[in-house]
Motif scaffolding. Structure first.
Motif, short mmCIF file in Angstrom:
data_model
loop_
_atom_site.label_atom_id
_atom_site.label_comp_id
_atom_site.label_asym_id
_atom_site.label_seq_id
_atom_site.Cartn_x
_atom_site.Cartn_y
_atom_site.Cartn_z
N ASP A 78 0.83 -1.21 0.00
CA ASP A 78 0.00 0.00 0.00
C ASP A 78 0.86 1.26 0.00
O ASP A 78 0.54 2.24 -0.69
CB ASP A 78 -0.92 0.00 1.22
CG ASP A 78 -2.04 -1.02 1.12
OD1 ASP A 78 -2.28 -1.53 0.01
OD2 ASP A 78 -2.66 -1.31 2.17
N ALA A 79 1.94 1.24 0.78
CA ALA A 79 2.80 2.42 0.87
C ALA A 79 3.46 2.71 -0.47
O ALA A 79 3.47 3.86 -0.94
CB ALA A 79 3.85 2.22 1.94
N ILE A 80 4.01 1.70 -1.11
CA ILE A 80 4.72 1.89 -2.38
C ILE A 80 3.74 2.28 -3.49
O ILE A 80 4.08 3.05 -4.40
CB ILE A 80 5.50 0.63 -2.76
CG1 ILE A 80 6.61 0.36 -1.73
CG2 ILE A 80 6.11 0.74 -4.16
CD1 ILE A 80 7.29 -0.99 -1.88
N ALA A 81 2.51 1.78 -3.42
CA ALA A 81 1.51 2.07 -4.45
C ALA A 81 0.88 3.45 -4.31
O ALA A 81 0.08 3.86 -5.15
CB ALA A 81 0.43 0.99 -4.43
N ASP A 82 1.21 4.19 -3.26
CA ASP A 82 0.65 5.52 -3.07
C ASP A 82 1.15 6.46 -4.18
O ASP A 82 2.34 6.48 -4.49
CB ASP A 82 1.06 6.07 -1.71
CG ASP A 82 0.34 7.35 -1.37
OD1 ASP A 82 0.68 8.40 -1.95
OD2 ASP A 82 -0.57 7.31 -0.53
N PRO A 83 0.26 7.24 -4.79
CA PRO A 83 0.67 8.10 -5.91
C PRO A 83 1.75 9.12 -5.58
O PRO A 83 2.47 9.58 -6.47
CB PRO A 83 -0.64 8.81 -6.29
CG PRO A 83 -1.73 7.92 -5.79
CD PRO A 83 -1.19 7.29 -4.55
N SER A 84 1.88 9.49 -4.31
CA SER A 84 2.87 10.52 -3.93
C SER A 84 4.29 9.99 -3.91
O SER A 84 5.26 10.77 -3.91
CB SER A 84 2.53 11.10 -2.56
OG SER A 84 2.66 10.10 -1.55
N VAL A 85 4.47 8.67 -3.90
CA VAL A 85 5.80 8.08 -3.72
C VAL A 85 6.61 8.16 -5.01
O VAL A 85 6.15 7.77 -6.09
CB VAL A 85 5.67 6.62 -3.24
CG1 VAL A 85 7.02 5.91 -3.29
CG2 VAL A 85 5.11 6.59 -1.82
N GLN A 86 7.83 8.67 -4.88
CA GLN A 86 8.73 8.81 -6.02
C GLN A 86 9.97 7.93 -5.90
O GLN A 86 10.62 7.64 -6.90
CB GLN A 86 9.18 10.27 -6.14
CG GLN A 86 8.04 11.25 -6.32
CD GLN A 86 8.53 12.69 -6.30
OE1 GLN A 86 9.62 13.00 -6.80
NE2 GLN A 86 7.75 13.60 -5.73
N LEU A 87 10.33 7.56 -4.67
CA LEU A 87 11.57 6.82 -4.43
C LEU A 87 11.30 5.71 -3.42
O LEU A 87 10.69 5.95 -2.38
CB LEU A 87 12.64 7.77 -3.89
CG LEU A 87 13.98 7.17 -3.43
CD1 LEU A 87 14.72 6.55 -4.60
CD2 LEU A 87 14.84 8.24 -2.77
N VAL A 88 11.74 4.50 -3.74
CA VAL A 88 11.69 3.37 -2.82
C VAL A 88 13.12 2.96 -2.52
O VAL A 88 13.92 2.74 -3.43
CB VAL A 88 10.92 2.17 -3.42
CG1 VAL A 88 10.92 0.99 -2.43
CG2 VAL A 88 9.49 2.57 -3.77
N THR A 89 13.46 2.89 -1.24
CA THR A 89 14.80 2.48 -0.83
C THR A 89 14.69 1.26 0.08
O THR A 89 13.66 1.03 0.71
CB THR A 89 15.55 3.61 -0.11
OG1 THR A 89 14.74 4.08 0.99
CG2 THR A 89 15.82 4.78 -1.06
N LEU A 90 15.75 0.48 0.12
CA LEU A 90 15.74 -0.76 0.90
C LEU A 90 17.05 -0.94 1.64
O LEU A 90 18.12 -0.67 1.09
CB LEU A 90 15.53 -2.00 0.02
CG LEU A 90 14.27 -2.10 -0.82
CD1 LEU A 90 14.48 -1.42 -2.17
CD2 LEU A 90 13.91 -3.57 -1.07
N THR A 91 16.97 -1.37 2.89
CA THR A 91 18.13 -1.87 3.63
C THR A 91 17.72 -3.23 4.18
O THR A 91 17.07 -3.32 5.22
CB THR A 91 18.52 -0.92 4.78
OG1 THR A 91 18.76 0.39 4.25
CG2 THR A 91 19.79 -1.41 5.46
N ILE A 92 18.06 -4.27 3.44
CA ILE A 92 17.63 -5.63 3.82
C ILE A 92 18.81 -6.57 4.03
O ILE A 92 18.63 -7.76 4.25
CB ILE A 92 16.66 -6.21 2.76
CG1 ILE A 92 17.30 -6.19 1.37
CG2 ILE A 92 15.35 -5.42 2.75
CD1 ILE A 92 16.43 -6.82 0.28
N THR A 93 20.04 -6.04 3.96
CA THR A 93 21.32 -6.77 4.11
C THR A 93 21.50 -7.83 3.03
O THR A 93 20.58 -8.13 2.27
CB THR A 93 21.48 -7.40 5.51
OG1 THR A 93 20.64 -8.56 5.61
CG2 THR A 93 21.15 -6.41 6.60
N GLU A 94 22.69 -8.42 2.99
CA GLU A 94 23.02 -9.36 1.92
C GLU A 94 22.05 -10.53 1.83
O GLU A 94 21.72 -11.00 0.74
CB GLU A 94 24.45 -9.91 2.12
CG GLU A 94 25.56 -8.90 1.86
CD GLU A 94 25.97 -8.11 3.10
OE1 GLU A 94 27.02 -7.47 3.06
OE2 GLU A 94 25.23 -8.14 4.10
#
Length: 459
Positions: free
Chosen positions: A109-125
């Protein structure tokens, strides 16, 4: 004691409250809002927002609610405190996290929000390992979220990995494309065509926050901060230049068309020596990285390791020697409390990128690789719980180190089959390097840490 929140900001002591308006919807979604992300991305976003570019973050943890439990009651506010010798104690108030949630559905839901322009991840190797048809992995969740955007006719966001992984953007793109293909061939084609996955090189040492840290922050702030993080002063971020990137250069981020030298510098001259210090430190009886860095024998060994790297790294244009010297200085920061066991975790994944490529280049040029073999042997000894040699108090079993191949390595070492242990842990090792590692393992079993300082490069 009252808790930090929007309602209590007026009573906070010793911090400057950001002046930007936090009411605008978040434009960044970050998966994995742990201590590193808060001390790194959160601070850069805070500074970016202060320049006038709204940079609100919606942080989502896919599996554990700890971040939400810490941040939601505080309306996303938290502090970052420096742990640096010679630097006065103080905390910085960060307001860039404006929403926080937990779970796969929340992430989609968060990523699909129209206002979102950048998705970043810190999930380790570990987060980039193939996981079959597990829908709960970050790449699988990302693919489903991108599918939602495609079906709604929304533009694709930029997607950036902030992990210590070679070509992290391309690794993430490969995993996301594989997951998109499982869902829909048209989705995979849309992702391939529309989504940019820039590679990043990120750097800041952020130890786990302790109860003592939180108590210290509370005593100075006058409010309880359950999401407080501590960090060294140094921080850096290098990212590939792609269309649509926020104006990150305005807040000190290096935006480059050629990220490969920066990746090589970080992995070979900071991450590699960090691992080397962790494993040799364990073998030498040290608990923390700072203790190991203060050991003159180990400091000399790791400096020799760095000199061997510099001989083949080709990083003069990025001042590799000064970068490495700065890294050694940072390792010696006693205020961070990083333990050798913590830094040494998951060596089977890390050394494949931090050590193995240097060995390959040196072998191709006919140069010695003894120090690298000894570091690899120390890692295998730690992962496998080897009992070090010596007599009396000098004979001891190494503390266990978390690693996916630890059980297999331990079983091989218990049988006395050092070559099998090398094969399990260093599958790409050449016969010559494997023999060097096995010889160093035998030396550790017989003589303990003294083998590190014996000079030998027998084939």
């Amino acid at each position: 004691m009252q808790r930090l929140s929007t309602a209590t900001l007026g009573s906070a002591r010793g911090v400057q409250v950001p002046g930007y308006d936090r009411s605008s919807p978040p434009v960044i979604v970050h998966l994995g809002l742990g201590a590193f992300a808060r001390a790194h991305l959160g601070v850069y976003a805070d500074e970016l927002w202060a320049t006038g570019w709204p940079a609100g973050i919606h942080g989502v943890s896919l599996h554990r609610a700890a971040a939400e439990q810490a941040l939601a009651p505080q309306d996303g506010w938290y502090t970052v405190s420096l742990r640096e010798p010679g630097v006065a104690q103080g905390s910085r108030l960060v307001g860039s996290v404006v929403a926080v949630s937990t779970g796969q559905a929340a992430a989609i839901d968060a990523i699909a929000d129209p206002s979102v322009q950048l998705v970043t991840l810190t999930i380790t190797e570990k987060g980039y390992d193939p996981a079959g048809d597990d829908p709960s992995t970050a790449p699988a969740v990302l693919a489903r979220a991108l599918d939602q955007r495609r079906r709604r006719g929304l533009p694709a966001p930029l997607v950036a990995s902030l992990d210590n992984l070679l070509d992290n953007g391309r690794a993430l793109a490969d995993r996301a494309l594989a997951e998109a293909t499982r869902i829909d061939g048209e989705l995979a084609e849309w992702v391939r065509r529309e989504v940019a996955f820039p590679c990043s090189v990120v750097d800041r040492m952020v130890p786990a926050t302790t109860d003592a840290d939180r108590a210290d922050v509370a005593s100075r702030l006058g409010l309880a901060d359950h999401a407080a993080v501590v960090a060294e002063a140094h921080r850096s971020w290098v990212i590939e230049a792609v269309d649509g990137l926020p104006p990150l250069a305005d807040v000190g981020v290096v935006v480059t068309d050629d990220i490969e030298p920066y990746q090589r510098r970080k992995l070979w001259l900071l991450n590699g020596p960090h691992s080397a210090l962790a494993y040799t430190g364990m073998v030498s009886g040290h608990t923390t990285i700072a203790e190991a860095a203060a050991d003159p024998d180990l400091a000399g060994f790791v400096q020799g390791y760095i000199d061997d790297v510099l001989e083949v790294a080709g990083l003069d244009a990025l001042d590799g020697r000064q970068f490495a010297a700065d890294a050694l200085h940072r390792f010696a920061n006693v205020a961070l409390g990083h333990t050798c066991v913590q830094v040494g975790a998951d060596g089977s994944r890390k050394l494949a990128q931090r050590l193995a490529p240097v060995v390959a280049v040196r072998q191709a040029r006919g140069l010695p690789t003894t120090r690298f073999a000894k570091v690899a042997a120390c890692w295998l000894a730690a992962a496998g719980g080897l009992t070090l040699g010596g007599t009396g108090a000098g004979r001891r079993r190494l503390p266990p180190v978390q690693d996916p191949v630890a059980a297999e390595v331990g079983a091989a070492l218990a049988r006395g089959n050092d070559h099998a242990a090398v094969h399990v842990g260093l599958a790409t090792a050449t016969p010559r390097f494997a023999a060097q590692v096995a010889r160093a393992l035998d030396g550790l079993r017989r003589d303990g840490g003294r083998v590190l300082f014996e000079v030998s490069d027998r084939p």
